[in-house]
Design a protein around this motif. Structure first.
Motif, mmCIF file in Angstrom:
data_model
loop_
_atom_site.group_PDB
_atom_site.id
_atom_site.type_symbol
_atom_site.label_atom_id
_atom_site.label_comp_id
_atom_site.label_asym_id
_atom_site.label_seq_id
_atom_site.Cartn_x
_atom_site.Cartn_y
_atom_site.Cartn_z
ATOM 1 N N PRO A 352 -10.247 73.578 60.891
ATOM 2 C CA PRO A 352 -9.059 74.427 60.834
ATOM 3 C C PRO A 352 -8.817 74.918 59.412
ATOM 4 C CG PRO A 352 -8.417 72.120 60.924
ATOM 5 C CD PRO A 352 -9.904 72.160 61.119
ATOM 6 N N GLY A 353 -7.971 75.922 59.265
ATOM 7 C CA GLY A 353 -7.667 76.459 57.939
ATOM 8 C C GLY A 353 -7.365 77.939 58.022
ATOM 9 N N THR A 354 -7.178 78.546 56.878
ATOM 10 C CA THR A 354 -6.816 79.965 56.824
ATOM 11 C C THR A 354 -8.052 80.846 56.821
ATOM 12 O OG1 THR A 354 -4.776 79.480 55.628
ATOM 13 C CG2 THR A 354 -5.593 81.727 55.499
ATOM 14 N N ILE A 355 -8.064 81.817 57.702
ATOM 15 C CA ILE A 355 -9.148 82.802 57.763
ATOM 16 C C ILE A 355 -8.820 83.894 56.747
ATOM 17 C CG2 ILE A 355 -10.358 84.468 59.209
ATOM 18 C CD1 ILE A 355 -9.594 82.766 61.636
ATOM 19 N N SER A 356 -9.544 83.909 55.644
ATOM 20 C CA SER A 356 -9.235 84.874 54.584
ATOM 21 C C SER A 356 -9.756 86.269 54.918
ATOM 22 C CB SER A 356 -9.832 84.399 53.254
ATOM 23 O OG SER A 356 -11.229 84.157 53.385
ATOM 24 N N LYS A 357 -10.842 86.326 55.702
ATOM 25 C CA LYS A 357 -11.400 87.619 56.095
ATOM 26 C C LYS A 357 -11.949 87.499 57.502
ATOM 27 C CE LYS A 357 -15.166 90.873 54.988
ATOM 28 N NZ LYS A 357 -16.315 91.139 54.083
ATOM 29 N N PHE A 358 -11.699 88.514 58.311
ATOM 30 C CA PHE A 358 -12.197 88.463 59.693
ATOM 31 C C PHE A 358 -12.580 89.855 60.164
ATOM 32 C CE2 PHE A 358 -11.657 88.515 64.332
ATOM 33 C CZ PHE A 358 -12.535 87.503 64.666
ATOM 34 N N TYR A 359 -13.777 89.938 60.742
ATOM 35 C CA TYR A 359 -14.223 91.196 61.354
ATOM 36 C C TYR A 359 -14.764 90.884 62.742
ATOM 37 C CZ TYR A 359 -16.778 95.475 62.350
ATOM 38 O OH TYR A 359 -17.236 96.620 62.947
ATOM 39 N N ALA A 360 -14.213 91.557 63.752
ATOM 40 C CA ALA A 360 -14.650 91.340 65.133
ATOM 41 C C ALA A 360 -15.747 92.323 65.493
ATOM 42 C CB ALA A 360 -13.471 91.510 66.088
ATOM 43 N N PRO A 361 -16.771 91.873 66.224
ATOM 44 C CA PRO A 361 -17.857 92.774 66.615
ATOM 45 C C PRO A 361 -17.402 93.778 67.664
ATOM 46 C CG PRO A 361 -18.137 90.647 67.653
ATOM 47 C CD PRO A 361 -16.978 90.514 66.719
ATOM 48 N N GLY A 362 -18.176 94.849 67.804
ATOM 49 C CA GLY A 362 -17.869 95.878 68.799
ATOM 50 C C GLY A 362 -19.141 96.535 69.281
ATOM 51 N N VAL A 366 -19.624 95.285 74.470
ATOM 52 C CA VAL A 366 -19.123 94.114 73.749
ATOM 53 C C VAL A 366 -17.605 93.999 73.911
ATOM 54 C CG1 VAL A 366 -18.863 93.005 71.487
ATOM 55 C CG2 VAL A 366 -20.979 94.203 72.060
ATOM 56 N N ARG A 367 -17.134 92.804 74.198
ATOM 57 C CA ARG A 367 -15.704 92.512 74.329
ATOM 58 C C ARG A 367 -15.411 91.237 73.550
ATOM 59 N NH1 ARG A 367 -13.040 91.023 80.300
ATOM 60 N NH2 ARG A 367 -11.317 89.714 79.553
ATOM 61 N N PHE A 368 -14.344 91.233 72.790
ATOM 62 C CA PHE A 368 -13.979 90.039 72.040
ATOM 63 C C PHE A 368 -12.535 89.686 72.346
ATOM 64 C CE2 PHE A 368 -12.917 87.657 68.054
ATOM 65 C CZ PHE A 368 -13.839 86.635 68.225
ATOM 66 N N ASP A 369 -12.317 88.601 73.068
ATOM 67 C CA ASP A 369 -10.975 88.124 73.415
ATOM 68 C C ASP A 369 -10.569 87.073 72.393
ATOM 69 O OD1 ASP A 369 -11.313 89.728 75.616
ATOM 70 O OD2 ASP A 369 -10.733 88.210 77.088
ATOM 71 N N SER A 370 -9.552 87.387 71.590
ATOM 72 C CA SER A 370 -9.184 86.476 70.510
ATOM 73 C C SER A 370 -7.726 86.676 70.120
ATOM 74 C CB SER A 370 -10.084 86.712 69.295
ATOM 75 O OG SER A 370 -9.743 85.857 68.220
ATOM 76 N N HIS A 371 -7.210 85.711 69.365
ATOM 77 C CA HIS A 371 -5.844 85.789 68.859
ATOM 78 C C HIS A 371 -5.820 85.695 67.338
ATOM 79 C CE1 HIS A 371 -6.914 81.564 69.109
ATOM 80 N NE2 HIS A 371 -5.940 81.271 68.269
ATOM 81 N N VAL A 372 -6.990 85.720 66.691
ATOM 82 C CA VAL A 372 -7.035 85.519 65.246
ATOM 83 C C VAL A 372 -7.213 86.842 64.511
ATOM 84 C CG1 VAL A 372 -8.011 83.221 65.609
ATOM 85 C CG2 VAL A 372 -9.534 85.119 65.041
#
Length: 448
Positions: A352-362, A366-372
């Motif tokens: 666990p911890g803080t996500i400093s950078k996030f990029y979801a694929p597309g 492609v489908r990305f189900d997430s809450h982050v």
């Protein structure tokens, strides 16, 4: 149709339900713990109410707090999602007694199917194949040994209220059985408040195949074909796909028909999953029914085109299914990888911890189900899954290639994830062949 629905859950499944509600013109109400105040489901819902502290027992498992939020928000129905209270018959009953429709099966059906020994008896009554085993719960060691000698060692001890591998042990002989029975009962009592166990013949290298079903309140029951969930670690699913590879068409039809019989015999309505193990001869045996929507439901949605959450809501509102069995067909192949905040190089230690950078694929399929999102802090109090990466392509080979490409696109800084591990699995010849079993990951990757 409902005007307002409360989602008694968090994370990606809460976001998924909010999306379905919005498309149906239904207002959504989120509940959250103090640890989830900044979660995406809280931001997307029309209303949100804090129901307690960071631990599940202080918030998402607090029935009185959730009902209070539903009363304040004046909702029509409550969707439990999966996990937490989703298969709690008491919560189901309290919702209905408080004047809220529960988006799921009846409390009676949930209670019967939630007890694995009862569900096994129901399967037998509905002519659904079961693994040879004890006739009811095992009350003493002497009876256990007699049963094991009758069905043949090795045997599998299973908790009647079990799930997630808890209260489950394999015994190779009578001496091991006595010790394992004590361990299984103790673990089951601690985990579920029910120490009841029963025996089954142990099938060593099975595939895990489950059938998605949905039934309305007008007697219509349909299956939406099967999913393969054999890529597991410690009984926890990692990768799911639909349809199941290398399953002969005759067996595919038989397993889906058996699932429908099971659900009809249980007087069940709403979505559910009938789970089976399939042995090396392609013979299948009933395991259990999950009386809720499942984590892996998107792969079924992708190959059938059916929005399962919307269908759940319609059925709970008293509508008939929007399709008939002969209208459900399979198109292409879908895969899902559960992306967890874990470090696979450190025995899958939660991270666990803080996500400093996030990029979801597309990209296509492609489908990305997430809450982050970038800046989101993954709390340490809940399941470590941060998203589900789903792909849908015309063939299994194309689906694997697209999934590998999508996994490489995920950028997550600040925490470790299981994305790289999934890529290793997808490259393995045994997975590529589609002939892997539930011991595949432990045998080829983790050694435990």
């Amino acid at each position: 149709m409902f005007q307002k629905v409360l989602i008694a859950n968090r994370g990606e499944i809460a976001v998924r339900i909010i999306r379905a509600c919005r498309e149906m013109g239904i207002q959504s109400v989120a509940v959250y713990s103090t640890a989830d105040a900044d979660s995406m489901h809280v931001q997307l819902a029309d209303e949100a109410y804090c129901v307690g502290g960071p631990k599940s027992a202080e918030s998402y498992l607090k029935i009185d707090q959730i009902i209070a939020a539903a009363e304040v928000a004046n909702v029509d129905a409550i969707h439990p999602g999966y996990g937490f209270l989703a298969e709690n018959a008491h919560f189901n009953e309290v919702c209905r007694e408080s004047g809220f429709e529960f988006i799921g099966p009846s409390p009676a059906a949930m209670e019967k199917l939630g007890d694995k020994n009862t569900a096994r008896s129901m399967a037998i009554a509905s002519d659904v194949p079961v693994v040879p085993g004890s006739d009811g719960l095992i009350e003493d060691d002497k009876a256990a040994i007699a049963t094991a000698n009758q069905i043949g060692f090795p045997v599998l001890i299973k908790a009647t209220a079990g799930g997630g591998g808890k209260g489950m042990r394999v015994a190779e002989n009578a001496e091991a059985l006595e010790k394992a029975l004590s361990q299984a009962r103790t673990e089951a009592q601690a985990a579920f408040g029910n120490g009841g166990v029963y025996l089954e013949r142990y099938i060593g290298s099975p595939r895990h195949v489950e059938v998605q079903v949905i039934a309305d309140q007008h007697g219509h029951v349909c299956h939406l074909f099967e999913r393969d969930c054999s890529v597991q670690r410690r009984h926890q699913k990692l990768i799911e796909e639909a349809p199941s590879p290398n399953l002969p068409d005759a067996k595919r039809k038989a397993i889906c028909d058996a699932a429908v019989r099971m659900i009809r015999g249980a007087d069940y309505s709403n979505a559910g999953t009938v789970e089976f193990i399939v042995d090396p001869n392609d013979d299948f045996f009933f395991i259990e029914v999950n009386a809720r929507i499942q984590v892996e439901h998107p792969v079924t949605e992708m190959i059938t085109g059916v929005d399962l959450i919307k269908e759940q809501i319609r059925v709970a509102a008293g509508e008939e299914l929007s399709f008939t069995q002969d209208q459900i067909t399979v198109t292409g192949h879908a895969l899902e990888c559960r992306i967890n905040a874990e470090n696979p190089d450190k025995n899958f230690m939660p991270n666990p911890g803080t996500i400093s950078k996030f990029y979801a694929p597309g990209g296509l399929g492609v489908r990305f189900d997430s809450h982050v999102y970038g800046g989101y802090t993954v709390p340490p109090h809940y399941d470590s899954m941060i998203g589900k990466l789903i792909v849908h392509r015309p063939t299994r080979e194309e689906a694997i290639a697209t999934m590998r490409r999508a996994l490489a696109e995920i950028q997550t800084e600040g925490i470790s994830t299981t994305a790289s591990f999934h890529d290793k699995v997808l490259q393995h010849p045994e997975f590529v062949s589609g002939k892997h079993d539930t011991k595949f990951v432990e045998r080829e990757f983790t050694g435990k």
